[in-house]
Scaffold this motif. Structure first.
Motif, PDB file in Angstrom:
ATOM      1  N   THR A  27      -6.185   2.254  -8.082  1.00  0.00           N
ATOM      2  CA  THR A  27      -5.827   2.185  -9.580  1.00  0.00           C
ATOM      3  C   THR A  27      -5.866   3.091 -10.427  1.00  0.00           C
ATOM      4  O   THR A  27      -6.399   4.178 -10.006  1.00  0.00           O
ATOM      5  CB  THR A  27      -6.428   0.935 -10.289  1.00  0.00           C
ATOM      6  OG1 THR A  27      -6.136   0.405 -11.335  1.00  0.00           O
ATOM      7  CG2 THR A  27      -8.114   1.263 -10.185  1.00  0.00           C
ATOM      8  N   ASN A  28      -5.022   3.122 -11.487  1.00  0.00           N
ATOM      9  CA  ASN A  28      -5.373   4.180 -12.463  1.00  0.00           C
ATOM     10  C   ASN A  28      -5.953   3.615 -13.833  1.00  0.00           C
ATOM     11  O   ASN A  28      -5.855   4.343 -14.936  1.00  0.00           O
ATOM     12  CB  ASN A  28      -4.013   4.739 -12.846  1.00  0.00           C
ATOM     13  CG  ASN A  28      -2.888   3.862 -13.448  1.00  0.00           C
ATOM     14  OD1 ASN A  28      -3.015   2.666 -13.401  1.00  0.00           O
ATOM     15  ND2 ASN A  28      -1.907   4.383 -14.141  1.00  0.00           N
TER      16      ASN A  28
ATOM     17  N   ILE B 148      -3.090  -1.802  -6.613  1.00  0.00           N
ATOM     18  CA  ILE B 148      -2.810  -2.309  -5.374  1.00  0.00           C
ATOM     19  C   ILE B 148      -3.867  -2.270  -4.240  1.00  0.00           C
ATOM     20  O   ILE B 148      -4.477  -1.037  -4.279  1.00  0.00           O
ATOM     21  CB  ILE B 148      -1.464  -1.521  -5.046  1.00  0.00           C
ATOM     22  CG1 ILE B 148      -0.357  -1.761  -5.834  1.00  0.00           C
ATOM     23  CG2 ILE B 148      -1.168  -1.725  -3.627  1.00  0.00           C
ATOM     24  CD1 ILE B 148       0.815  -1.033  -5.433  1.00  0.00           C
TER      25      ILE B 148
ATOM     26  N   GLN C 204       0.804  -1.212   0.193  1.00  0.00           N
ATOM     27  CA  GLN C 204       0.037  -0.093  -0.114  1.00  0.00           C
ATOM     28  C   GLN C 204       0.787   1.434   0.005  1.00  0.00           C
ATOM     29  O   GLN C 204       1.598   1.463   0.836  1.00  0.00           O
ATOM     30  CB  GLN C 204      -0.669   0.062   1.298  1.00  0.00           C
ATOM     31  CG  GLN C 204      -1.573   1.224   1.602  1.00  0.00           C
ATOM     32  CD  GLN C 204      -2.629   1.179   2.819  1.00  0.00           C
ATOM     33  OE1 GLN C 204      -3.447   0.279   2.743  1.00  0.00           O
ATOM     34  NE2 GLN C 204      -2.588   2.058   3.601  1.00  0.00           N
TER      35      GLN C 204
ATOM     36  N   ASP D 161       2.125   5.772 -12.133  1.00  0.00           N
ATOM     37  CA  ASP D 161       0.948   6.530 -13.165  1.00  0.00           C
ATOM     38  C   ASP D 161       1.640   7.745 -14.010  1.00  0.00           C
ATOM     39  O   ASP D 161       1.695   7.723 -15.346  1.00  0.00           O
ATOM     40  CB  ASP D 161      -0.215   7.149 -12.598  1.00  0.00           C
ATOM     41  CG  ASP D 161      -1.382   7.969 -13.439  1.00  0.00           C
ATOM     42  OD1 ASP D 161      -1.724   7.347 -14.218  1.00  0.00           O
ATOM     43  OD2 ASP D 161      -1.574   8.947 -13.265  1.00  0.00           O
TER      44      ASP D 161
ATOM     45  N   TYR E  18       0.729   1.114 -15.313  1.00  0.00           N
ATOM     46  CA  TYR E  18      -0.603   0.900 -14.831  1.00  0.00           C
ATOM     47  C   TYR E  18      -0.296   0.064 -13.444  1.00  0.00           C
ATOM     48  O   TYR E  18       0.481  -0.665 -13.186  1.00  0.00           O
ATOM     49  CB  TYR E  18      -1.456   0.179 -15.613  1.00  0.00           C
ATOM     50  CG  TYR E  18      -1.574   0.726 -16.890  1.00  0.00           C
ATOM     51  CD1 TYR E  18      -2.552   1.778 -17.308  1.00  0.00           C
ATOM     52  CD2 TYR E  18      -0.619   0.323 -18.197  1.00  0.00           C
ATOM     53  CE1 TYR E  18      -2.647   2.192 -18.710  1.00  0.00           C
ATOM     54  CE2 TYR E  18      -0.676   0.869 -19.365  1.00  0.00           C
ATOM     55  CZ  TYR E  18      -1.785   1.718 -19.516  1.00  0.00           C
ATOM     56  OH  TYR E  18      -1.609   2.287 -20.845  1.00  0.00           O
ATOM     57  N   VAL E  19      -1.203   0.485 -12.508  1.00  0.00           N
ATOM     58  CA  VAL E  19      -1.220  -0.066 -11.042  1.00  0.00           C
ATOM     59  C   VAL E  19      -2.461  -0.589 -10.482  1.00  0.00           C
ATOM     60  O   VAL E  19      -3.427   0.055 -11.033  1.00  0.00           O
ATOM     61  CB  VAL E  19      -0.390   1.065 -10.289  1.00  0.00           C
ATOM     62  CG1 VAL E  19      -1.395   2.265  -9.992  1.00  0.00           C
ATOM     63  CG2 VAL E  19      -0.105   0.455  -9.051  1.00  0.00           C
TER      64      VAL E  19
ATOM     65  N   HIS F  28      -5.641  -1.627  -0.802  1.00  0.00           N
ATOM     66  CA  HIS F  28      -5.131  -0.844   0.352  1.00  0.00           C
ATOM     67  C   HIS F  28      -6.263  -0.851   1.142  1.00  0.00           C
ATOM     68  O   HIS F  28      -7.293  -1.664   1.288  1.00  0.00           O
ATOM     69  CB  HIS F  28      -5.172   0.776  -0.166  1.00  0.00           C
ATOM     70  CG  HIS F  28      -4.190   1.272  -0.968  1.00  0.00           C
ATOM     71  ND1 HIS F  28      -3.690   0.784  -2.163  1.00  0.00           N
ATOM     72  CD2 HIS F  28      -3.480   2.343  -0.708  1.00  0.00           C
ATOM     73  CE1 HIS F  28      -2.617   1.331  -2.571  1.00  0.00           C
ATOM     74  NE2 HIS F  28      -2.460   2.516  -1.587  1.00  0.00           N
TER      75      HIS F  28
ATOM     76  N   LEU G 164      -6.086   9.343  -8.171  1.00  0.00           N
ATOM     77  CA  LEU G 164      -6.323   8.139  -8.609  1.00  0.00           C
ATOM     78  C   LEU G 164      -7.673   7.546  -8.436  1.00  0.00           C
ATOM     79  O   LEU G 164      -8.509   8.142  -7.853  1.00  0.00           O
ATOM     80  CB  LEU G 164      -5.247   7.301  -7.701  1.00  0.00           C
ATOM     81  CG  LEU G 164      -3.823   7.441  -7.727  1.00  0.00           C
ATOM     82  CD1 LEU G 164      -3.113   6.994  -6.733  1.00  0.00           C
ATOM     83  CD2 LEU G 164      -3.240   6.788  -9.072  1.00  0.00           C
TER      84      LEU G 164
ATOM     85  N   TYR H 248       3.560   5.731  -4.489  1.00  0.00           N
ATOM     86  CA  TYR H 248       4.042   4.599  -5.424  1.00  0.00           C
ATOM     87  C   TYR H 248       2.973   4.773  -6.468  1.00  0.00           C
ATOM     88  O   TYR H 248       3.565   4.673  -7.762  1.00  0.00           O
ATOM     89  CB  TYR H 248       4.124   3.298  -4.739  1.00  0.00           C
ATOM     90  CG  TYR H 248       4.807   2.250  -5.819  1.00  0.00           C
ATOM     91  CD1 TYR H 248       6.157   2.230  -6.276  1.00  0.00           C
ATOM     92  CD2 TYR H 248       3.906   1.331  -6.335  1.00  0.00           C
ATOM     93  CE1 TYR H 248       6.636   1.318  -6.847  1.00  0.00           C
ATOM     94  CE2 TYR H 248       4.550   0.504  -7.352  1.00  0.00           C
ATOM     95  CZ  TYR H 248       5.810   0.502  -7.586  1.00  0.00           C
ATOM     96  OH  TYR H 248       6.366  -0.417  -8.627  1.00  0.00           O
ATOM     97  N   CYS H 249       1.646   4.566  -6.302  1.00  0.00           N
ATOM     98  CA  CYS H 249       0.733   4.377  -7.561  1.00  0.00           C
ATOM     99  C   CYS H 249       0.752   5.719  -8.364  1.00  0.00           C
ATOM    100  O   CYS H 249       0.604   5.539  -9.540  1.00  0.00           O
ATOM    101  CB  CYS H 249      -0.512   4.201  -6.772  1.00  0.00           C
ATOM    102  SG  CYS H 249      -1.029   2.801  -5.774  1.00  0.00           S
ATOM    103  N   ARG H 250       1.009   6.971  -7.438  1.00  0.00           N
ATOM    104  CA  ARG H 250       1.010   8.134  -8.402  1.00  0.00           C
ATOM    105  C   ARG H 250       2.332   8.190  -9.240  1.00  0.00           C
ATOM    106  O   ARG H 250       2.035   8.641 -10.319  1.00  0.00           O
ATOM    107  CB  ARG H 250       0.853   9.252  -7.337  1.00  0.00           C
ATOM    108  CG  ARG H 250       1.120  10.659  -8.091  1.00  0.00           C
ATOM    109  CD  ARG H 250       1.354  11.853  -6.875  1.00  0.00           C
ATOM    110  NE  ARG H 250       2.407  11.634  -6.422  1.00  0.00           N
ATOM    111  CZ  ARG H 250       3.646  12.080  -6.641  1.00  0.00           C
ATOM    112  NH1 ARG H 250       3.775  12.623  -7.741  1.00  0.00           N
ATOM    113  NH2 ARG H 250       4.582  11.858  -5.983  1.00  0.00           N
TER     114      ARG H 250
END
Length: 423
Positions: free
Chosen positions: A294-295, A216, A199, A208, A213-214, A218, A276, A203-205
């Motif tokens: 996700t994105n 994860i 989580q 992107d 693509y992500v 949370h 996101l 990192y997700c940002r």
């Protein structure tokens, strides 16, 4: 039978088991500097064979496999001394990297009409830990000091398209998991899937921002601002300043899909204004929401598809089970850290070879879907013959063909239609 594929597979196997390459890796790792009576190839093949073909509990089991394959009568003490070299784990790590270079091939691809064609690959990230000898707590400290003072965690990045791990780390169980995630800059065009241990909105940002693509999972404690909201697939208005928890209270037990914004400090102390998508899926059995960050585009991937894609993460869990059940990935009764870690790398090498054989049988004989589980359970006798031929310098083609023919009849999936329906 596809003879062209058989030739390609034989060539890949020859490169993977090449004596000259193994000698080069042994020198590069510092394991040995000149040819001894026992060559690096003999040692590597024997250690991998011990992990791949039988239940191996002790170092003496590995020694006996070495003697059987090489025709030697090496005593336990000098054999133990070789494995106890400080450079042994680094040598075996380099062997695993070499096998991944040579033996990872395309196993799956999305159907042409599938939205999954958007991704160059789908990567599954996870870790699996197990206890080792308590005397190794200084090198590999465990998180649960009373029960397991010494433990390791294997961090794996698995490629769904190749159905193999592509990046592996062995670390202390106390190490954080997120540091072993792939770098965002390396994920352009690829989808990374992870569970709650990874989580990180930051990192997700970053993934992107780098064109990746992500997806994860949370914890549901996340509470970003809601910029747009869809309930059971229908757009729903929200008040300015509403947060995710406000929406969850208002629409409990329904599928919630929102555009969200986080404002604050990121993982590295920098200002992070991340935008996101958050998908909340209600689990009627546990009476809880599962939160997926996700994105992925909402128009292409509705919440039901996001959930199905996240389920693909289970493949890495099956990989861990395979390692521990059929490739001897477990604690060995040794207080020597180089031996313990080196044998772990050997177990991973055994798994890579076994999975390669499953894919090879499918390509050469085109008989249907080969089960990796059945492969690792049934392949032992034929692998012994293959390893014996490699060390003896005999023609490997006939032995390889017999091995693949065996898998084409004995390792087929029992219910492929049911598997495709249920996942």
């Amino acid at each position: 039978m596809d003879k062209t594929q058989l030739s390609k597979i034989g060539a890949a196997l020859a490169r993977a088991m090449d004596a000259t390459t193994m000698m080069r890796l042994a020198r590069a790792s510092g394991f040995c500097q000149r040819m001894r009576s026992v060559s690096p190839q003999q040692l590597v093949v024997a250690v991998i064979a011990a992990m791949a073909t039988q239940s191996t509990e002790t170092i003496a089991d590995v020694q006996r496999t070495f003697n059987a394959l090489t025709g030697r009568a090496m005593a336990y003490k000098p054999f133990h001394k070789k494995l106890a070299k400080p450079a042994f784990p680094e040598f075996m790590r380099m062997i695993v990297a070499h096998l991944l270079d040579e033996l990872v091939t395309e196993a799956l691809r999305p159907m042409h009409h599938s939205a999954l064609t958007l991704f160059d690959d789908i990567l599954l990230q996870d870790g699996s830990s197990f206890a080792i000898h308590k005397a190794l707590a200084g090198v590999f400290p465990g998180r649960h000091t009373t029960i397991s003072p010494a433990a390791v965690e294997l961090h794996a990045t698995m490629s769904l398209w190749s159905d193999q791990p592509v990046v592996l780390f062995i670390a202390a169980d106390t190490d954080g998991e997120r540091q072993y995630l792939p770098q965002p800059a390396d994920l352009k065009g690829q989808l990374i899937i992870g569970d709650r241990g990874y989580q990180s909105v930051d990192y997700c940002r970053n993934v992107d921002a780098q064109g990746g693509y992500v997806l994860i999972r949370h914890q549901t404690q996340i509470n970003p601002l809601v910029l747009g909201c869809w309930i059971d697939g229908k757009p729903t208005s929200t008040r300015d300043g509403h947060r995710l928890h406000d929406v969850m209270r208002r629409h409990r037990k329904k599928t919630i899909d929102v555009d969200a914004q986080w404002q604050g400090i990121g993982d590295h102390g920098r200002r992070s204004d991340a935008r996101l998508r958050v998908v909340l899926l209600w689990n009627a059995r546990t009476k809880q929401y599962m939160a997926l960050v996700t994105n992925l585009d909402r128009e292409v991937f509705p919440p039901s598809d996001v959930y199905q894609i996240y389920r693909l993460r289970w493949q890495v869990e099956l990989l861990f089970k395979e390692w521990k059940s059929y490739c001897n990935l477990h604690a060995f009764g040794t207080t020597k850290a180089p031996i313990a870690e080196g044998l772990m790398w050997a177990a991973l090498a055994a798994s890579i070879i076994k999975r390669f054989m499953a894919k090879a049988a499918q390509k050469v004989f085109d008989v249907g879907e080969i089960s990796t589980r059945k492969t690792v359970m049934t392949i032992g006798h034929h692998l012994n013959a293959l390893f014996d031929a490699v060390l003896a310098g005999r023609l490997v083609r006939d032995v390889l063909l017999a091995l693949l023919r065996h898998l084409s009849t004995q390792a087929l999936r029992a219910h492929p239609k049911r598997d495709r329906r249920k996942g």
